[in-house]
Design a protein around this motif. Structure first.
Motif, PDB file in Angstrom:
ATOM      1  N   SER A  41      39.206  29.359  47.060  1.00 26.34           N
ATOM      2  CA  SER A  41      40.070  28.177  47.103  1.00 26.34           C
ATOM      3  C   SER A  41      40.618  27.860  45.715  1.00 26.34           C
ATOM      4  O   SER A  41      41.783  27.476  45.561  1.00 26.34           O
ATOM      5  N   SER A  45      44.574  28.066  44.774  1.00 21.64           N
ATOM      6  CA  SER A  45      45.214  26.868  44.211  1.00 21.64           C
ATOM      7  C   SER A  45      45.933  27.197  42.907  1.00 21.64           C
ATOM      8  O   SER A  45      47.056  26.739  42.666  1.00 21.64           O
ATOM      9  N   ASP A  81      34.427  22.683  58.427  1.00 21.31           N
ATOM     10  CA  ASP A  81      34.401  21.394  57.720  1.00 21.31           C
ATOM     11  C   ASP A  81      34.605  21.600  56.218  1.00 21.31           C
ATOM     12  O   ASP A  81      35.352  20.853  55.572  1.00 21.31           O
ATOM     13  N   LYS A  84      38.301  22.783  55.415  1.00 22.29           N
ATOM     14  CA  LYS A  84      39.261  21.682  55.512  1.00 22.29           C
ATOM     15  C   LYS A  84      39.279  20.843  54.246  1.00 22.29           C
ATOM     16  O   LYS A  84      40.335  20.354  53.817  1.00 22.29           O
ATOM     17  N   SER A  85      38.106  20.690  53.636  1.00 23.16           N
ATOM     18  CA  SER A  85      38.014  19.833  52.458  1.00 23.16           C
ATOM     19  C   SER A  85      38.458  20.530  51.175  1.00 23.16           C
ATOM     20  O   SER A  85      39.037  19.899  50.290  1.00 23.16           O
ATOM     21  N   LYS A  88      42.611  21.730  50.792  1.00 21.54           N
ATOM     22  CA  LYS A  88      43.448  20.579  51.129  1.00 21.54           C
ATOM     23  C   LYS A  88      44.857  20.659  50.545  1.00 21.54           C
ATOM     24  O   LYS A  88      45.788  20.037  51.050  1.00 21.54           O
ATOM     25  N   ASN A  89      45.040  21.418  49.448  1.00 24.53           N
ATOM     26  CA  ASN A  89      46.378  21.548  48.861  1.00 24.53           C
ATOM     27  C   ASN A  89      47.220  22.602  49.572  1.00 24.53           C
ATOM     28  O   ASN A  89      48.415  22.726  49.315  1.00 24.53           O
ATOM     29  N   HIS A  91      47.800  24.811  53.558  1.00 23.86           N
ATOM     30  CA  HIS A  91      47.726  24.553  54.995  1.00 23.86           C
ATOM     31  C   HIS A  91      46.627  25.409  55.605  1.00 23.86           C
ATOM     32  O   HIS A  91      46.820  26.597  55.856  1.00 23.86           O
TER      33      HIS A  91
END
Length: 223
Positions: A41, A45, A81, A84-85, A88-89, A91
């Motif tokens: 992630s 990002s 879960d 999703k967190s 977040k930046n 899709h």
């Protein structure tokens, strides 16, 4: 190929969203899975920081056949879960646990449908292909038999030698056209911010897979 991951992904994601498949081995402990997802992630990002639209992220759990149904359900809920967190930046389109050997399973069919949906989303958000883009792509295709990788400098020289050329030869306009073609996935444009004339144009992207040397893809032409 972590080095080539960065080199390719950053170039691909400068002007257009991408589709990222983040793989986790669901046989691992939840702690190890969390570590992997946080790592990817963060990388995604960073890669997409300049992209005007969020990229599509699908998290895939491998070796689903090695985990019993009860553990698989709890592991799936936990991964979804967390994803999703932390995505977040971007899709986050969902988590899918797969046994890659079961090519015609319902889960595999859902995954293919999910992938197609993400692809349609990305294509719609890419810059529009103009007439100049079509002409430039056709010109590049004619060069493929003799050259697979060229610089902008070489391309501009060839265009200036072509008496029938109607394309702009200003460096800024050429970069714009090449960026759009790259965003559409037709070529790979690797910009050299220090010297745009030395930016690379990869005409046949399959060479990235055919000529990988183990650290960073580097065909002879990149010398």
């Amino acid at each position: 190929y972590y080095t080539s991951h960065c080199a390719c992904m950053e170039s691909i994601s400068l002007s257009s969203p991408a589709i990222f498949l983040s793989l986790v081995d669901i046989r691992c402990s939840q702690k190890e899975i969390n570590k992997q997802l946080y790592y990817w992630s963060t990388m995604i990002s960073n890669v997409c920081s300049e992209c005007p639209h969020p990229s599509e992220v699908i998290v895939v759990g491998t070796h689903a056949d090695k985990v019993n149904k009860k553990d698989l359900l709890s592991r799936t809920n936990a991964i979804e879960d967390l994803a999703k967190s932390i995505f977040k930046n971007q899709h986050f389109t969902g988590f899918m646990a797969l046994d890659a050997r079961a090519r015609f399973s319902d889960n595999m069919k859902r995954f293919i449908g999910q992938l197609r949906g993400s692809n349609d989303t990305v294509v719609q958000q890419c810059p529009v292909i103009s007439t100049d883009c079509h002409i430039l792509y056709a010109f590049l295709q004619q060069m493929v038999p003799s050259q697979q990788v060229i610089t902008i400098s070489s391309l501009l020289s060839k265009l200036q030698e072509d008496e029938t050329n109607v394309l702009p030869t200003e460096i800024s306009k050429m970069v714009s056209l090449l960026t759009i073609l790259s965003a559409k996935g037709l070529i790979l444009f690797i910009s050299n911010n220090h010297n745009l004339y030395k930016s690379w144009i990869v005409l046949q992207k399959n060479m990235l897979l055919e000529r990988v040397g183990g650290v960073l893809f580097a065909p002879k032409e990149f010398g």
